[in-house]
Design a protein around this motif. Structure first.
Motif, PDB file in Angstrom:
ATOM      1  N   SER A 219       0.985  -1.150  -0.040  1.00 10.63           N
ATOM      2  CA  SER A 219       0.183  -0.146  -0.084  1.00 10.63           C
ATOM      3  C   SER A 219       0.853   1.371  -0.181  1.00 10.63           C
ATOM      4  CB  SER A 219      -0.859  -0.197   1.268  1.00 10.63           C
ATOM      5  OG  SER A 219      -0.054   0.346   2.584  1.00 10.63           O
ATOM      6  N   PRO A 220       0.359   2.310  -0.458  1.00 12.26           N
ATOM      7  CA  PRO A 220       1.408   3.616  -0.631  1.00 12.26           C
ATOM      8  C   PRO A 220       1.927   3.736   0.654  1.00 12.26           C
ATOM      9  CG  PRO A 220      -1.094   4.024  -1.477  1.00 12.26           C
ATOM     10  CD  PRO A 220      -1.018   2.675  -0.706  1.00 12.26           C
ATOM     11  N   SER A 221       1.209   3.794   2.040  1.00  8.23           N
ATOM     12  CA  SER A 221       1.786   4.120   3.225  1.00  8.23           C
ATOM     13  C   SER A 221       3.000   3.126   3.479  1.00  8.23           C
ATOM     14  CB  SER A 221       0.848   3.767   4.210  1.00  8.23           C
ATOM     15  OG  SER A 221       1.446   3.694   5.542  1.00  8.23           O
ATOM     16  N   ALA A 222       2.841   1.727   3.322  1.00  4.34           N
ATOM     17  CA  ALA A 222       3.885   1.020   3.521  1.00  4.34           C
ATOM     18  C   ALA A 222       5.060   1.179   2.361  1.00  4.34           C
ATOM     19  CB  ALA A 222       3.714  -0.538   3.221  1.00  4.34           C
ATOM     20  N   ALA A 223       4.768   1.647   1.179  1.00 11.53           N
ATOM     21  CA  ALA A 223       5.679   1.823   0.204  1.00 11.53           C
ATOM     22  C   ALA A 223       6.509   3.030   0.625  1.00 11.53           C
ATOM     23  CB  ALA A 223       4.956   2.265  -1.069  1.00 11.53           C
ATOM     24  N   TRP A 224       6.008   3.927   1.052  1.00 12.66           N
ATOM     25  CA  TRP A 224       6.598   5.296   1.594  1.00 12.66           C
ATOM     26  C   TRP A 224       7.472   4.802   2.764  1.00 12.66           C
ATOM     27  CZ3 TRP A 224       7.813   8.825  -1.175  1.00 12.66           C
ATOM     28  CH2 TRP A 224       6.962   9.683  -1.869  1.00 12.66           C
ATOM     29  N   ILE A 225       7.157   4.005   3.630  1.00 10.95           N
ATOM     30  CA  ILE A 225       7.981   3.556   4.956  1.00 10.95           C
ATOM     31  C   ILE A 225       9.171   2.866   4.278  1.00 10.95           C
ATOM     32  CG2 ILE A 225       8.004   2.106   6.910  1.00 10.95           C
ATOM     33  CD1 ILE A 225       5.196   2.671   7.375  1.00 10.95           C
ATOM     34  N   VAL A 226       9.020   2.104   3.527  1.00  8.10           N
ATOM     35  CA  VAL A 226      10.085   1.342   2.765  1.00  8.10           C
ATOM     36  C   VAL A 226      11.160   2.112   2.052  1.00  8.10           C
ATOM     37  CG1 VAL A 226      11.058  -0.281   1.283  1.00  8.10           C
ATOM     38  CG2 VAL A 226       9.161  -0.966   2.677  1.00  8.10           C
ATOM     39  N   ILE A 227      10.495   3.131   1.265  1.00 12.79           N
ATOM     40  CA  ILE A 227      11.414   4.360   0.555  1.00 12.79           C
ATOM     41  C   ILE A 227      12.351   4.871   1.507  1.00 12.79           C
ATOM     42  CG2 ILE A 227      11.492   6.105  -0.808  1.00 12.79           C
ATOM     43  CD1 ILE A 227       9.139   4.876  -2.280  1.00 12.79           C
ATOM     44  N   LEU A 228      11.527   5.312   2.462  1.00 14.41           N
ATOM     45  CA  LEU A 228      12.064   6.327   3.640  1.00 14.41           C
ATOM     46  C   LEU A 228      13.325   5.524   4.263  1.00 14.41           C
ATOM     47  CD1 LEU A 228       8.946   7.905   5.209  1.00 14.41           C
ATOM     48  CD2 LEU A 228      11.219   8.985   4.288  1.00 14.41           C
TER      49      LEU A 228
END
Lengths: 560, 92
Positions: A219-228
């Motif tokens: 999900s977008p939230s999980a993806a952002w966390i991984v990217i961060l």
């Protein structure tokens, strides 16, 4: 009620604390003297030990302690109404945080500028030193996981901030090169940097970026966390001058600009506080205010993190012992002012009580998003700035603070893993890259373990982060108190905060333990249990160390 | 007018110094450490031929050796060798 009253009472109280209470501490408790030769003067080497102007040092101390945490904590805690949060931030800054920061610098300066960790070993004992390193590890783990979640939330909530948040990193990279390689003049570079950053903030809302519904199944939230975390891992491996140093500098400038703009806007717009004074109608599932308030707001009232800054870098640069009052106490006051601004934004930035309740519909909601939303409304009313631009400005401010903390936190966590690798002779763990991967892995496990598959519930560990942070503060206060006992100085003013903080922490941990048990959340239950064991050990250490110090003091006075 | 200008110049210089202090203070130690690591590597390169590590620039490195002499003692002690590791290059 008018928010100007809150602002005046809060800032006035803190100013009184600085001018009256800290003076009392300096004369009666710590007995500061201009004659004492500080480590910066005694061991001056141009690298670690450099006597520094007290205003410059204060700027540093303030900007390194004030980050995203004093924004997130108070903005969550106003769910119990504005009064409890306001009182704890104001009184906490005056009687807890100020004393803690001031005391930590003093203790370190009196002991050749050693860090609180080392001092715990020397003053209290080796067992306490071991507990100290475990608590630090837990704090770093939680702060990285939580801030990853916080930034992801901010980026999703305000797609217009994606370009300026990542653009700020590019600006920082250019500033670093311009200063370090091209040796350009700092005021010029800062001016160009700030203009570039605000230009990005200005155009941000017209170039929103949102991640698609599913990125490689995330999900977008999980993806952002991984990217961060990928970003933070790379950033923490780079030499400090490339990114961390210039970004820290921009954050410092941002902090001053943001804080001044917010308070000026409050003065001009005079928004009304719509949140209730004490919220009798809290959403279902909200834990009891006492003791949870005292761990939800850690930074902004008292935070153990400050002890690390006070004793690690600040104490090595203090030119005069008497400067400890200004740098330490007033530094904490600065952070209190930021926390107060967060409270005002999260309680007065909404049009009506219903709007406010819609945001604070359950515990852990609101938080930094309420700060951005409320703060933007106030900024826009006070300065005439477009509301989307104001929201982007505050989002960028909060995201950059959290990002820098993540980068530094991951770096420190890596050092701990490397140290363990060396102590236990595990060759691969002593290397930077595997140690970084291990740090990132543990943080991601925590963020997703606590927050579910999309990581969005990761803020559940916020109060747990507060408790660990308070434990750290407790250990620092213990070091200071033991030193005071040995010197025969009054101990009440450090002992009282110590007892209060430890009692509230233990209480909060037990309440949360029960909550996690009832929800059958075994992951957080275990985390809570680990922190609880550490807290019990800290308490036992406190009792033992103080008893020992009192007996020693009695014996030595009898011998005289 | 001239006075104001020189006053402004003075203030700019002062701000610039304080700014530089503010910019550098927290990272001074980390950067100095990184720099020392680079210098240590350079020292190893300069003396590499003597330690049996082939170095295509060995001839030119010899010219640098006297210049590095002052820092040689610090270097070998930091590297964990109490005495100079080189037979024909005495130190302490």
């Amino acid at each position: 009620m008018s928010s100007i009253i809150l602002m005046v009472l809060g800032l006035g109280g803190m100013a009184l604390g600085f001018f009256v209470y800290s003076k009392f501490l300096a004369h009666v408790v710590f007995k500061l003297s201009d004659q004492f030769k500080t480590p910066a003067v005694e061991f001056e080497d141009g690298i670690d030990f450099v006597p520094t102007n007290k205003f410059v040092l204060w700027g540093h101390h303030f900007t390194s302690v004030a980050g995203a945490a004093p924004i997130v904590g108070p903005a969550i805690a106003v769910i119990w109404g504005w009064l409890p949060a306001f009182l704890w931030v104001t009184l906490g800054t005056i009687f807890f945080a100020g004393v803690h920061d001031f005391g930590a610098i003093w203790a370190s300066v009196k002991n050749k500028a050693k860090s609180v960790g080392t001092l715990t070993g020397e003053v209290v004992g080796t067992r306490a030193r071991a507990i100290f390193s475990i608590v630090i590890f837990l704090v770093l783990l939680m702060v990285n996981a939580v801030f990853g979640v916080v930034i992801a939330k901010l980026l999703i909530n305000n797609p217009g901030s994606v370009v300026p948040v990542w653009g700020a990193i590019a600006v920082a990279l250019v500033i670093g090169q311009a200063i370090y390689r091209a040796k350009m003049s700092l005021p010029l570079v800062s001016l160009v940097g700030v203009v570039a950053l605000y230009f990005l903030i200005y155009i941000g809302p017209s170039m929103p970026v949102s991640l698609p519904e599913s990125v490689a199944g995330l999900s977008p939230s999980a993806a952002w966390i991984v990217i961060l975390f990928v970003y933070a891992a790379i950033a923490s491996l780079l030499p400090v001058w490339v990114l961390l140093q210039p970004r820290d500098y921009i954050n410092g400038l941002q902090l001053f600009v943001g804080l001044a703009a917010l308070y000026a806007a409050v003065l001009i717009a005079n928004p009304t506080v719509v949140a209730p004074m004490i919220n009798v109608d809290v959403p279902a599932g909200t834990p009891s205010m006492i003791p949870l308030l005292f761990v939800t707001i850690a930074c902004g009232a008292i935070s153990g993190f400050h002890g690390l800054v006070s004793s690690g870098t600040t104490s090595k640069q203090l030119a005069k012992e008497t400067d400890a009052r200004f740098v330490g106490y007033f530094g904490a006051t600065g952070e209190g002012a930021l926390a107060l601004a967060a409270i005002i934004a999260a309680t007065a930035g909404f049009a009506s009580l219903a709007d406010w309740q819609a945001v604070y519909h359950s515990f852990g909601q609101g938080g930094v998003l309420a700060f951005v939303e409320g703060g933007a409304a106030i900024l826009s009313a006070g300065t005439g700035l477009d509301i989307a631009v104001a929201a982007t400005m505050l989002t960028v401010m909060a995201a950059l603070f959290a990002g820098t903390t993540m980068d530094t936190g991951l770096r420190l966590q890596r050092y701990i893993f490397q140290e363990w690798g060396e102590i236990y002779n595990i060759k691969w763990m002593a290397k930077p890259l595997p140690a970084t991967l291990l740090s990132v892995g543990t943080c991601l496990a925590l963020a997703f373990g606590a927050g579910g598959a999309d990581g969005s519930g990761g803020l559940l560990i916020w109060p747990l982060f507060g408790t660990t942070n308070q434990l750290l503060a407790g250990l620092t206060l213990l070091v200071v108190t033991v030193m005071l006992v040995r010197r025969g100085s009054p101990t009440f003013f450090t002992l009282a905060p110590l007892v209060f903080v430890l009692a509230m922490t233990l209480f909060a941990l037990l309440i949360q333990l029960k909550g996690f048990y009832e929800k059958a959340d075994w992951f957080l239950f275990t985390m809570d249990l680990v922190v609880l064991v550490a807290a019990i050990f800290v308490t036992l250490e406190c009792v033992a160390a103080l008893k020992r110090a009192k007996t020693e003091a009695r014996l030595s006075s009898a011998a005289d | 007018m001239k006075n104001t200008l020189s006053r402004l110049k003075y203030l700019y210089r002062k701000a610039s110094r304080a700014g530089a202090d503010y910019y550098n203070a927290p990272y001074r130690a980390a950067i100095a450490r990184a720099r020392r690591e680079e210098d240590d590597l350079f020292m190893l390169l300069v003396f590499s031929e003597m330690m049996g590590i082939p170095n295509p620039a060995g001839w030119y490195c010899m010219e640098l050796q006297p210049l590095m002499l002052e820092r040689f003692h610090d270097w070998h002690t930091r590297m964990g060798m109490e005495r100079s590791p080189l037979d024909n290059f005495r130190c302490c």
